[in-house]
Design a protein around this motif. Structure first.
Motif: not given
Ligand SMILES: CC(C)(COP(=O)(O)OP(=O)(O)OC[C@H]1O[C@@H](n2cnc3c(N)ncnc32)[C@H](O)[C@@H]1OP(=O)(O)O)[C@@H](O)C(=O)NCCC(=O)NCCS
Length: 145
Positions: A23-29
């Motif tokens: 999440k912090v690295q911008g990946l959709e979860n």
């Protein structure tokens, strides 16, 4: 520096910590319709600094990988991918499909963009995602094994 990180198989109760890094690295979860098969954590100085998850979504083998910003560029993403690829090969998969946020990175490993949307299972496409085309512009890529 590469000696300072350690990759190991993660237990399911460790997945939320790995997903926090995603999440912090911008990946959709969005894990709806996604089965997590395996997780891997990366630790450095006794701290979780990266991870990967191997998943099945809509019949396709896929994965997520992320590395803490302070530890990028040290080969950790490459090491994680090599483990994930071996894992998926061991499951008898014919290909790996990803929703690639950084297509240039994955093309280094032989992934090719899927140009015909009909070659991608419906739920694997990001059509239903609220972020798609707004703040997320992934390319669907595939690696034949
Ligand atoms: C993408 C990511 C996993 C790469 O991890 P990393 O540990 O920094 O990668 P590596 O150190 O193994 O990099 C290997 C090579 O790829 C290059 N590279 C790194 N990020 C890149 C990018 N975004 N685009 C193109 N090339 C990239 C590096 O420069 C390096 O090149 P070299 O071998 O010629 O020196 C990491 O940047 C990350 O967590 N990004 C945010 C999350 C993400 O986008 N995950 C992928 C989802 S599809």
């Amino acid at each position: 520096m590469s000696e300072t990180f350690k990759i190991r198989k993660a237990e399911p109760d460790e997945y939320p910590g790995i997903e926090k890094i995603f999440k912090v690295q911008g990946l959709e979860n969005n894990k709806s319709g996604v089965e997590i098969l395996k997780g891997y954590s990366v630790e450095a100085f006794d701290k979780l600094i990266g991870g990967a998850e191997v998943m099945v979504q809509d019949g396709e083998y896929t994965f997520s990988v992320a590395v803490d910003a302070n530890f990028k560029g040290q080969g950790i993403g490459t090491s994680l991918f090599q483990i994930v690829k071996k894992e998926i090969q061991g499951l008898g998969a014919k290909r790996i499909m990803i929703q690639a946020k950084v297509p240039a990175y994955w093309s280094k490993f032989g992934f090719l963009e899927v140009v015909d949307p009909n070659d991608v299972p419906k739920k694997f496409r990001c059509d239903d995602c609220s972020q798609y085309g707004k703040d997320c512009f992934p390319k669907i890529m595939v690696l034949d094994l």
